[in-house]
Design a protein around this motif. Structure first.
Motif, PDB file in Angstrom:
ATOM      1  N   ASP A 142      57.974  59.496  -0.959  1.00  0.00           N
ATOM      2  CA  ASP A 142      58.101  60.935  -1.196  1.00  0.00           C
ATOM      3  C   ASP A 142      59.432  61.302  -1.842  1.00  0.00           C
ATOM      4  OD1 ASP A 142      59.930  60.732   0.948  1.00  0.00           O
ATOM      5  OD2 ASP A 142      58.373  61.164   2.409  1.00  0.00           O
ATOM      6  N   LYS A 152      59.510  69.041   0.531  1.00  0.00           N
ATOM      7  CA  LYS A 152      59.147  67.620   0.409  1.00  0.00           C
ATOM      8  C   LYS A 152      57.776  67.492  -0.257  1.00  0.00           C
ATOM      9  CE  LYS A 152      59.892  64.665   3.791  1.00  0.00           C
ATOM     10  NZ  LYS A 152      59.743  63.922   5.069  1.00  0.00           N
ATOM     11  N   THR A 208      54.959  64.379  -1.595  1.00  0.00           N
ATOM     12  CA  THR A 208      54.633  62.949  -1.562  1.00  0.00           C
ATOM     13  C   THR A 208      54.251  62.477  -2.959  1.00  0.00           C
ATOM     14  OG1 THR A 208      52.328  63.405  -1.007  1.00  0.00           O
ATOM     15  CG2 THR A 208      53.850  63.061   0.821  1.00  0.00           C
ATOM     16  N   LYS A 209      54.235  61.181  -3.116  1.00  0.00           N
ATOM     17  CA  LYS A 209      53.840  60.619  -4.405  1.00  0.00           C
ATOM     18  C   LYS A 209      52.338  60.777  -4.592  1.00  0.00           C
ATOM     19  CE  LYS A 209      57.743  57.663  -5.198  1.00  0.00           C
ATOM     20  NZ  LYS A 209      58.238  56.405  -5.763  1.00  0.00           N
TER      21      LYS A 209
END
Length: 641
Positions: free
Chosen positions: A417, A492, A494-495
């Motif tokens: 992330d 945040k 995430t990928k």
């Protein structure tokens, strides 16, 4: 007997261990008058604590303890008893005996007093403890009870008798003698719990029950636990507590909770109705304005007026959306989605859409990226757009000269992330320090003058803060009055993953609006203006359009004609959209159904999908969004065919 009296010198109660009949016989036999040194029964006392008395058990003897440390012998031969004492011969040790006698006299006088004081102190302590326990039970409104299985002994404290209103003189002999005082509806349950404790190895029971009869308004907690040594049950200890007041408070709290929930439901329904009533005409305004702006023959002055109408209607839609979002956030009904999206493209779209507003005020509006900013991430692009739109719109609104900047920096990156910082800064009026925390509260602005000058509901930053919290992120404000402000948002992402399907990009056919050519579409709406807007839009996209005013008419038309797609309003007379979808699917028709509604609700969307709808769109809608949804449904249908 003279020997006995003179041997001790101190008063010895010989008469207490010499059988009186024998003493009488002995006196008569000697027929003598007592003289000095003779045995005087009235002065014969013996302090047994000063004697060494081996425990002998002569035949026909019986020993009993006298009071205050003295011993009397109630039977047997006096000689046998005398033989067991180690007497001191005063003829040999007269001087020592005299000292011993004086010492015994002093101890005899002190010992009974000390023992008596100790007995009184112990008695007073026990009495105090008993009174304290009773007062504690009264204060706590708790009575205690105990059952010992081996002795079949059941005891209760006085408070239980008082709590159950048991008549004076009546005794509770066992646990089951409590049951008649408890509501009949609860007795079987309590008896079952008791049997588990007593016979089946249970550990505890806990019941809240009402009392029987005239005491039905009294609630008690009956609680008990088993006390064991190993697996053997030694005793069962329990309490009975008056919880009537707690039950009253509990009932009041439940009533207040229900009232609050009802009020919240009424508020939600009101917001929903208000949204529907405002969105419906607004949809017609925005739709018709959009259609007019597409005409090439429109003159410049009219085009400028139409653009103003379109801009104002979009602002009105923004206010409505903010109000609805705030309502949903308050109710805890707003959730994050997680899909793959192109972050840089989204930021460019935000910059492109808001740049005209900045240029209208002659402001510079820049967009900057950190070199490490990822192109694609997984998250909620809609909520991110809303957060940044609110912040940038505020920056443009409150900046009269200078610039506004939107920037993104990478704060942290791992294999899974990123933590990104989105910064929006301006050279506007700034926010006083004492207002910097308040502006995140609902319906609050930096000052009352702002509302008069700039307008607004005061919900924008409150919604922004709640959306950031929903992401479990943070937002920070730095500002100097007269020099501007900077908002920093940390989120945040995430990928991207294959499981988070990203929306498909626009095809060339969609761009040219050729994807619906020849498609037969049924539009179902009870509002003639909405019918007109939808019909003109679909016709401009080369679709074939028919209309129906309600669900009943729609079902009849579907029976008679084959349609490629149904565009259905949800709130109509006679048969609403929900019933119509259910009826259409129940009859086996499988054409795509896209629901149109003026209510923006996740519950409503889920209900549509559960009934068999294929997609959902909120009015007023952006024409291109509607077009994309319809083309997707038609393409999916062609693939299946």
């Amino acid at each position: 007997m003279k020997f006995i009296a003179s041997a001790f010198r101190s008063p010895v109660q010989v008469g207490s261990f010499i059988r009186r009949p024998w003493f009488k016989q002995e006196s008569e036999r000697t027929n003598s008058t007592p003289t000095q040194g003779a045995l005087d029964l009235t002065q014969c006392f013996m302090d047994v604590s000063k004697l060494n008395m081996p425990q002998t058990k002569g035949a026909g003897t019986k020993a009993g303890a006298g009071k205050q440390g003295f011993m009397s012998y109630l039977g047997g031969s006096v000689l046998q008893k005398i033989d067991t004492f180690a007497f001191v011969n005063h003829n040999a040790k007269e001087q020592a005996g005299r000292h011993l006698a004086n010492d015994r006299k002093r101890r005899k006088q002190a010992a009974p007093v000390t023992a008596h004081k100790g007995h009184i102190a112990a008695h007073q302590e026990a009495l105090h403890t008993s009174v304290l326990l009773q007062e504690t039970e009264q204060l706590a409104q708790i009575g205690s009870w105990e059952y010992i299985p081996a002795a079949k002994n059941f005891v209760c404290s006085n408070y239980i008798y008082q709590l159950l209103n048991i008549p004076q003189g009546k005794k509770l002999s066992n646990f089951f003698s409590l049951l008649p005082y408890i509501s009949a509806d609860c007795r079987a349950t309590i008896q079952e719990s008791w049997n588990k404790l007593l016979l089946e190895g249970g550990n505890e029971m806990n019941h809240e029950v009402q009392l029987a009869g005239s005491q039905g308004s009294v609630w008690i907690r009956l609680k008990a636990r088993s006390i064991k040594v190993g697996s053997k049950l030694i005793r069962i200890a329990g309490i009975m507590q008056d919880i009537t007041e707690s039950k009253k408070y509990e009932k009041q709290l439940l009533a207040a909770k229900e009232k609050a929930e009802q009020a919240n439901k009424v508020k939600s329904e009101f917001v929903s109705v208000l949204s529907h009533e405002i969105r419906t005409p607004l949809n017609a305004i925005m739709g018709l304005t959009h259609l007019l702006l597409q005409e090439e023959s429109i003159v410049d002055n009219n085009k400028s007026n139409l653009e103003s109408i379109h801009f104002s209607s979009q602002n009105m839609l923004g206010l409505i959306n903010n109000t609805l979002d705030f309502s949903r956030i308050e109710a805890g009904k707003l959730e994050l989605e997680k899909i793959n999206f192109n972050l840089k493209d989204l930021l460019r779209d935000i910059h492109r859409s808001l740049l005209p507003k900045a240029l209208e005020k002659n402001l510079t509006f820049d967009l900057t990226f950190d070199l490490n900013t990822p192109a694609e991430v997984a998250g909620d692009p809609t909520k991110l757009t809303q957060i940044l739109n609110n912040l940038v719109c505020n920056a443009i609104k409150f900046t009269n000269k200078g610039k506004v900047n939107l920037a993104v920096d990478v704060v942290y990156q791992s294999n899974q992330d990123w933590v990104l910082e989105f910064k929006v800064n301006d050279t506007g009026m700034g926010i006083p320090e004492d207002r910097q925390q308040l502006i995140f509260e609902s319906y609050t602005q930096a000052s009352t003058a702002i509302n008069r000058q700039y307008g607004g509901t005061g919900l924008g930053l409150s919604i922004t803060k709640k959306l950031v919290d929903l992401h479990k992120g943070s937002i920070k404000l730095t500002s100097t009055p007269g020099k501007g402000a900077e908002f920093s948002v940390y989120l945040k992402f995430t990928k991207p993953q294959t499981s988070f399907a990203a929306p498909k990009g626009k095809t060339a056919a969609e761009t040219q609006h050729a994807g619906l050519k020849g498609t037969k579409i049924l539009v179902i709406d009870d509002n003639p203006f909405n019918q007109m807007v939808a019909t003109q839009l679909l016709t401009s996209w080369q679709a074939e359009v028919e209309t129906a005013n309600d669900g009943v008419e729609a079902v009849n038309k579907i029976k008679a004609t084959s349609y490629d797609l149904v565009l259905m309003d949800l709130y109509m007379p006679l048969m609403d959209g929900f019933e119509a979808i259910s009826e259409i699917r129940g009859r086996g028709y499988q054409m795509p159904i896209v629901a149109l509604t003026a209510n923006s609700s996740e519950e409503e969307q889920n209900r549509v999908m559960a009934l068999g709808g294929n997609d959902y769109l909120t009015k007023p809608f952006i024409p291109q969004v509607l077009y994309n949804k319809l083309v997707k449904q038609i393409n999916d249908l062609r693939v299946l065919q």
